[in-house]
Write a protein that holds these residues in place. Structure first.
Motif, PDB file in Angstrom:
ATOM      1  N   ASP A  78       0.833  -1.206   0.000  1.00  0.00           N
ATOM      2  CA  ASP A  78       0.000   0.000   0.000  1.00  0.00           C
ATOM      3  C   ASP A  78       0.868   1.257   0.000  1.00  0.00           C
ATOM      4  O   ASP A  78       1.868   1.302   0.711  1.00  0.00           O
ATOM      5  CB  ASP A  78      -0.881   0.057   1.256  1.00  0.00           C
ATOM      6  CG  ASP A  78      -1.903  -1.047   1.322  1.00  0.00           C
ATOM      7  OD1 ASP A  78      -2.071  -1.748   0.316  1.00  0.00           O
ATOM      8  OD2 ASP A  78      -2.541  -1.197   2.374  1.00  0.00           O
ATOM      9  N   ALA A  79       0.430   2.267  -0.739  1.00  0.00           N
ATOM     10  CA  ALA A  79       1.162   3.539  -0.695  1.00  0.00           C
ATOM     11  C   ALA A  79       0.332   4.660  -1.271  1.00  0.00           C
ATOM     12  O   ALA A  79      -0.521   4.457  -2.134  1.00  0.00           O
ATOM     13  CB  ALA A  79       2.487   3.446  -1.449  1.00  0.00           C
ATOM     14  N   ALA A  80       0.621   5.857  -0.784  1.00  0.00           N
ATOM     15  CA  ALA A  80       0.160   7.103  -1.394  1.00  0.00           C
ATOM     16  C   ALA A  80       1.365   8.020  -1.453  1.00  0.00           C
ATOM     17  O   ALA A  80       2.223   8.007  -0.557  1.00  0.00           O
ATOM     18  CB  ALA A  80      -0.961   7.735  -0.575  1.00  0.00           C
ATOM     19  N   GLY A  81       1.448   8.788  -2.522  1.00  0.00           N
ATOM     20  CA  GLY A  81       2.615   9.643  -2.665  1.00  0.00           C
ATOM     21  C   GLY A  81       2.491  10.615  -3.817  1.00  0.00           C
ATOM     22  O   GLY A  81       1.384  10.952  -4.246  1.00  0.00           O
ATOM     23  N   VAL A  82       3.640  11.060  -4.320  1.00  0.00           N
ATOM     24  CA  VAL A  82       3.691  12.112  -5.330  1.00  0.00           C
ATOM     25  C   VAL A  82       4.636  11.681  -6.445  1.00  0.00           C
ATOM     26  O   VAL A  82       5.738  11.195  -6.194  1.00  0.00           O
ATOM     27  CB  VAL A  82       4.186  13.436  -4.717  1.00  0.00           C
ATOM     28  CG1 VAL A  82       4.189  14.541  -5.748  1.00  0.00           C
ATOM     29  CG2 VAL A  82       3.312  13.835  -3.523  1.00  0.00           C
ATOM     30  N   THR A  83       4.208  11.881  -7.700  1.00  0.00           N
ATOM     31  CA  THR A  83       5.066  11.598  -8.836  1.00  0.00           C
ATOM     32  C   THR A  83       5.992  12.776  -9.111  1.00  0.00           C
ATOM     33  O   THR A  83       5.845  13.848  -8.522  1.00  0.00           O
ATOM     34  CB  THR A  83       4.220  11.298 -10.087  1.00  0.00           C
ATOM     35  OG1 THR A  83       3.451  12.459 -10.412  1.00  0.00           O
ATOM     36  CG2 THR A  83       3.282  10.124  -9.845  1.00  0.00           C
ATOM     37  N   ALA A  84       6.921  12.575 -10.028  1.00  0.00           N
ATOM     38  CA  ALA A  84       7.911  13.618 -10.316  1.00  0.00           C
ATOM     39  C   ALA A  84       7.276  14.899 -10.826  1.00  0.00           C
ATOM     40  O   ALA A  84       7.831  15.992 -10.631  1.00  0.00           O
ATOM     41  CB  ALA A  84       8.922  13.095 -11.342  1.00  0.00           C
ATOM     42  N   ASP A  85       6.108  14.805 -11.461  1.00  0.00           N
ATOM     43  CA  ASP A  85       5.440  16.007 -11.972  1.00  0.00           C
ATOM     44  C   ASP A  85       4.453  16.605 -10.978  1.00  0.00           C
ATOM     45  O   ASP A  85       3.646  17.473 -11.332  1.00  0.00           O
ATOM     46  CB  ASP A  85       4.739  15.702 -13.303  1.00  0.00           C
ATOM     47  CG  ASP A  85       3.679  14.614 -13.189  1.00  0.00           C
ATOM     48  OD1 ASP A  85       3.483  14.088 -12.067  1.00  0.00           O
ATOM     49  OD2 ASP A  85       3.061  14.271 -14.215  1.00  0.00           O
ATOM     50  N   ALA A 143      -5.116   7.919   2.726  1.00  0.00           N
ATOM     51  CA  ALA A 143      -5.156   7.260   1.419  1.00  0.00           C
ATOM     52  C   ALA A 143      -4.314   5.994   1.396  1.00  0.00           C
ATOM     53  O   ALA A 143      -4.675   5.013   0.728  1.00  0.00           O
ATOM     54  CB  ALA A 143      -4.683   8.230   0.337  1.00  0.00           C
ATOM     55  N   ALA A 144      -3.205   5.987   2.132  1.00  0.00           N
ATOM     56  CA  ALA A 144      -2.339   4.811   2.152  1.00  0.00           C
ATOM     57  C   ALA A 144      -2.996   3.609   2.812  1.00  0.00           C
ATOM     58  O   ALA A 144      -2.583   2.466   2.579  1.00  0.00           O
ATOM     59  CB  ALA A 144      -1.031   5.145   2.864  1.00  0.00           C
ATOM     60  N   CYS A 145      -4.011   3.830   3.611  1.00  0.00           N
ATOM     61  CA  CYS A 145      -4.700   2.730   4.292  1.00  0.00           C
ATOM     62  C   CYS A 145      -5.596   1.926   3.355  1.00  0.00           C
ATOM     63  O   CYS A 145      -6.047   0.835   3.715  1.00  0.00           O
ATOM     64  CB  CYS A 145      -5.576   3.275   5.426  1.00  0.00           C
ATOM     65  SG  CYS A 145      -4.682   4.063   6.765  1.00  0.00           S
ATOM     66  N   LEU A 146      -5.876   2.438   2.169  1.00  0.00           N
ATOM     67  CA  LEU A 146      -6.987   1.924   1.375  1.00  0.00           C
ATOM     68  C   LEU A 146      -6.673   0.778   0.417  1.00  0.00           C
ATOM     69  O   LEU A 146      -7.518  -0.108   0.241  1.00  0.00           O
ATOM     70  CB  LEU A 146      -7.608   3.083   0.577  1.00  0.00           C
ATOM     71  CG  LEU A 146      -8.071   4.284   1.408  1.00  0.00           C
ATOM     72  CD1 LEU A 146      -8.628   5.363   0.489  1.00  0.00           C
ATOM     73  CD2 LEU A 146      -9.112   3.872   2.435  1.00  0.00           C
ATOM     74  N   PRO A 147      -5.508   0.715  -0.249  1.00  0.00           N
ATOM     75  CA  PRO A 147      -5.377  -0.201  -1.389  1.00  0.00           C
ATOM     76  C   PRO A 147      -5.413  -1.687  -1.088  1.00  0.00           C
ATOM     77  O   PRO A 147      -5.575  -2.475  -2.010  1.00  0.00           O
ATOM     78  CB  PRO A 147      -4.020   0.191  -1.997  1.00  0.00           C
ATOM     79  CG  PRO A 147      -3.800   1.604  -1.561  1.00  0.00           C
ATOM     80  CD  PRO A 147      -4.369   1.651  -0.185  1.00  0.00           C
ATOM     81  N   THR A 148      -5.259  -2.122   0.151  1.00  0.00           N
ATOM     82  CA  THR A 148      -5.355  -3.559   0.445  1.00  0.00           C
ATOM     83  C   THR A 148      -6.571  -3.839   1.317  1.00  0.00           C
ATOM     84  O   THR A 148      -7.577  -4.363   0.860  1.00  0.00           O
ATOM     85  CB  THR A 148      -4.070  -4.081   1.104  1.00  0.00           C
ATOM     86  OG1 THR A 148      -2.986  -3.947   0.185  1.00  0.00           O
ATOM     87  CG2 THR A 148      -4.205  -5.559   1.461  1.00  0.00           C
ATOM     88  N   ALA A 149      -6.515  -3.501   2.599  1.00  0.00           N
ATOM     89  CA  ALA A 149      -7.601  -3.873   3.513  1.00  0.00           C
ATOM     90  C   ALA A 149      -8.918  -3.201   3.151  1.00  0.00           C
ATOM     91  O   ALA A 149      -9.968  -3.854   3.064  1.00  0.00           O
ATOM     92  CB  ALA A 149      -7.199  -3.532   4.947  1.00  0.00           C
TER      93      ALA A 149
END
Length: 330
Positions: A78-85, A143-149
């Motif tokens: 799981d992750a939330a973050g920012v791309t290079a742009d 947002a990081a909590c969301l993609p799996t559980a």
């Protein structure tokens, strides 16, 4: 060194499986430098702002789903973050499948940290297709909590389980990320959610989150339309006996092991549907994010740890002390 100054070919700090330790998974964990993601066609590097833990990380440290030649393997799905742009994104951690999307179409589906380095790092590389815009209403930690559980709970309830307002749903086991997500999402959608737990404090917290009832594990409950089963051996018989004739049991895990008896006679005689599901689709994730942004529902965060203290975070998960998601921040 600031992440923006590293570029390709440098190093990032990560929590990774350095070896396997079936009996003491934390003994296999290392936190230190690993190679930064290398450029790859169709993939994007994300500066990770937050990553949530899952039991999958502990299984990886035990050696489940990995081979020795894949080590060291960065953990995390799981992750939330920012791309290079500057795009703020949530990472959908399911890689590949029938459509490919950045990997060969015949490559088996996997999760981050199985074939490709995971999210418990300062940076992670994923197919560009796997990135979903983060709603401004949600923080990176949320947002990081969301993609799996949370994604699994959403799919179990609404995509596979097809739950509708007014139905009664049994959630086996309170306290973990999947169970708390199911309680919060179900209550927000007008479902009558019943939870089970051996821990009285966890039952009380589930009620505070919106559960309609909470019972001891194995205790008799009113017949339900839908059961969310992720515990396995310890609760399977109770799940089969708690669902109404013609109802549905959705299975997404077996943390206590496989059930010893399938209870097939009861399943076919009462025409119970048993459906398996794993994670959720990218569209499911988009819909989940929109649901939270529009309703004000937010994931329950048990605690946050800096990446340097990933061992303490995983120890809390291994001990089963959490209520909600444990989040690591680089």
């Amino acid at each position: 060194m600031p992440r923006a100054a590293r570029g390709y070919g440098g190093q990032v700090i990560a929590a990774y499986a350095a070896r396997f330790s079936p009996d003491d998974p934390l003994a296999a964990l290392e936190v230190g430098e690993q190679p930064a993601p290398a450029p790859r066609d169709g993939w994007t590097v994300v500066d990770v702002r937050a990553s949530a833990l899952n039991h999958h990380d502990l299984w990886s440290l035990r050696g489940v789903g990995l081979r020795a030649e894949q080590l060291p393997m960065i953990l995390g799905t799981d992750a939330a973050g920012v791309t290079a742009d500057g795009r703020e994104v949530v990472v959908h951690g399911v890689i590949g499948g029938p459509s490919g999307h950045g990997v060969p179409a015949d490559e088996p589906r996997s999760l981050l940290s199985e074939r490709y380095p995971g999210t418990l790092a300062e940076q992670v590389a994923v197919p560009a297709w796997n990135l979903v815009d983060k709603p401004a209403e949600l923080s990176f930690v949320e947002a990081a909590c969301l993609p799996t559980a949370w994604l699994t709970a959403y799919r179990m309830l609404f995509t596979t389980g097809r739950a509708t307002p007014g139905q009664r749903v049994l959630v086996q086991g309170a306290g973990g990320g999947l169970a708390t997500a199911a309680v919060v999402l179900g209550a927000a959608a007008g479902l009558e959610v019943v939870v089970t737990s051996r821990d009285e404090a966890k039952r009380e917290r589930a009620l505070a989150l919106g559960a309609a009832a909470a019972a001891e594990t194995g205790a008799r409950v009113p017949r339900v339309d839908l059961v969310l089963e992720s515990v396995g051996r310890a609760t399977w018989s109770h799940s089969v006996r708690s669902v109404r004739p013609g109802g549905t049991i959705v299975v997404a895990g077996a943390t206590s092991g496989d059930a010893e008896h399938a209870e097939l006679q009861r399943i076919f005689f009462q025409e119970i549907t048993v459906a398996g599901t794993t994670m959720g689709s990218r569209d499911d994730l988009r819909h989940l994010l929109a649901f939270l942004a529009r309703t004000g529902v937010r994931p329950l965060v048990d605690s946050t740890f800096p990446l340097a203290d990933a061992r303490d975070a995983l120890a809390r998960l291994a001990a089963g002390e959490q209520f909600g998601k444990i989040v690591v921040e680089p």
